[in-house]
Design an enzyme around this catalytic site. Sequence first.
Site, mmCIF file in Angstrom:
data_model
loop_
_atom_site.group_PDB
_atom_site.id
_atom_site.type_symbol
_atom_site.label_atom_id
_atom_site.label_comp_id
_atom_site.label_asym_id
_atom_site.label_seq_id
_atom_site.Cartn_x
_atom_site.Cartn_y
_atom_site.Cartn_z
ATOM 1 N N TYR A 129 99.540 118.658 43.532
ATOM 2 C CA TYR A 129 97.972 118.356 43.944
ATOM 3 C C TYR A 129 97.686 118.959 45.395
ATOM 4 C CZ TYR A 129 94.737 114.815 46.009
ATOM 5 O OH TYR A 129 93.874 114.121 46.693
ATOM 6 N N LYS B 134 93.278 105.487 39.868
ATOM 7 C CA LYS B 134 93.116 106.234 38.736
ATOM 8 C C LYS B 134 93.621 105.281 37.577
ATOM 9 C CE LYS B 134 93.308 109.863 41.396
ATOM 10 N NZ LYS B 134 92.058 110.503 41.710
ATOM 11 N N ASP C 52 105.543 109.808 42.928
ATOM 12 C CA ASP C 52 104.104 109.435 42.650
ATOM 13 C C ASP C 52 103.610 109.192 41.386
ATOM 14 O OD1 ASP C 52 101.130 109.724 42.487
ATOM 15 O OD2 ASP C 52 100.969 110.904 44.174
ATOM 16 N N ILE D 221 100.902 107.367 40.415
ATOM 17 C CA ILE D 221 99.536 106.921 40.522
ATOM 18 C C ILE D 221 98.591 106.802 38.915
ATOM 19 C CG2 ILE D 221 99.250 107.338 42.873
ATOM 20 C CD1 ILE D 221 97.135 109.558 42.095
#
Length: 490
Positions: free
Chosen positions: A153, A278, A238, A240
């Site tokens: 990302y 998200k 991560d 999410i």
Amino acid sequence: MGFTLSNQQQLLSKIATGNGHGENTPYFDGWKAFDSNPYHPTTNPQGVIQMGLAENQLSFDLIQEWVLKNPEASICTAQGAKEFKDIAIFQDYHGLPEFRNAVANFMGKVRGNRVTFDPDRIVMSGGATGAHEMIAFCLADPGEAFLVPVPYYPGFDRDLRWRTGVQLLPVACESSNNFKITRAALEDAYEKAQKANIRVKGLLITNPSNPLGTVLDRETLKSLVTFINEKNIHLVCDEIYAATVFTQPRFISIAEILEEEEVECNRDLVHIVYSLSKDMGFPGFRVGIVYSYNDAVVNCARKMSSFGLVSTQTQHLIASMLSDNEFVDRFIVESAKRLKARHTRFTVGLEEQGTTCLKSNGGLFVWMDLHKHLKEQTFEAEMALWRTIIHQVKLNVSPGVSFHCPEPGWFRVCFANMDDQTMEVALERIRNFVLQDKEAAVVAIKKKKTCWQSNKKLSLSFKSFNFRILDEVSMSPQSPIPQSPLVRAT
């Protein structure tokens, strides 16, 4: 007296005047192109369609339905006004107990209730952006580094590096094995850092992956745990996009791996970053979470959360919503169902025109392969193609170079932030582009073939002309050229 840019830079900090935020990159440039000319079906049908924003807008009707049925959840309604004073004046950086309990419960449900989370280990932050910066501050000093598998990302360069001074070092992953993280690649990246005298403090992974939309399998996760345990470095996961996985293989949290009997790991090294941006589609609420198994990190992060608290008004609403188990269960199932339908429609639409994507089963995007549309296999050609897609096709997609992808031709395309009609318009634009590109390629091939044939004929003509000259010369009694068999054979 006017100030020059140089004067202004001297007045400000290096962080303020530097480009560490990464705003001047293709990833954010695409957003600017959309902002200056946004698509609207009636008022601006020729505008740019936003496909660079990973946002889940497919289940907002479920949220709106719940809000209408539970007006007391908000302190800004007649039904909830009696709570206004207590919520408005109270702002403890530990977070409302009911908020932490509800988030812990939701995190467990998203993971199929295969693991439970301790509310006392939940630290809130201003979105996942704030959570990542918080964990970076807790774990590393300026100049130290995290290993990060590529592609990753683009916001990580801002979130973890900009204000902390921490470095991000790529772990090479390749399309030949679907960008899987290998132990060999981890070792290679770690050794390179050692040789460069850079201290590695941790490994950062995204699961499900952004931008790939894939999930890490159990064996890979175990391998990562073994690696960080042997190196005595941290593992930041991560997660999410945990609730965006819509088909098999299912999402496996690092929390599940730690519960397995045969897995040996120092839990103080493991940390999870989560948010509701998200899975619930609430990026505007700025609900970020750090969940750490390390007591010292929890204590430090909780003090740091003072710089990025979630408002108690938001905490109050979220606590009410996520405590409604019937609603949460229904939302998780229905959201996955809708994501699957949208993903299928979009990828099938691409396949019908010969465009393929990396096989994925999670996230709000696909990793689209356009390498055959590059003029040449370079990142310069990728950027040229990206500019064409932005300015001519009028789609804001994100080029692979923004994600540090080691191979040109990959693009992240988001599909869940628009309605069905807009998605069909986007598919039609891609279809037209692909068709035009194919036609242009055919014309170029024909032109090249015609040019080659013309050159061949011209070459043959010259050869014939030369041969005749040679024959005439060789046959002349006055010819200075010897009458050799070689000349006669020509």
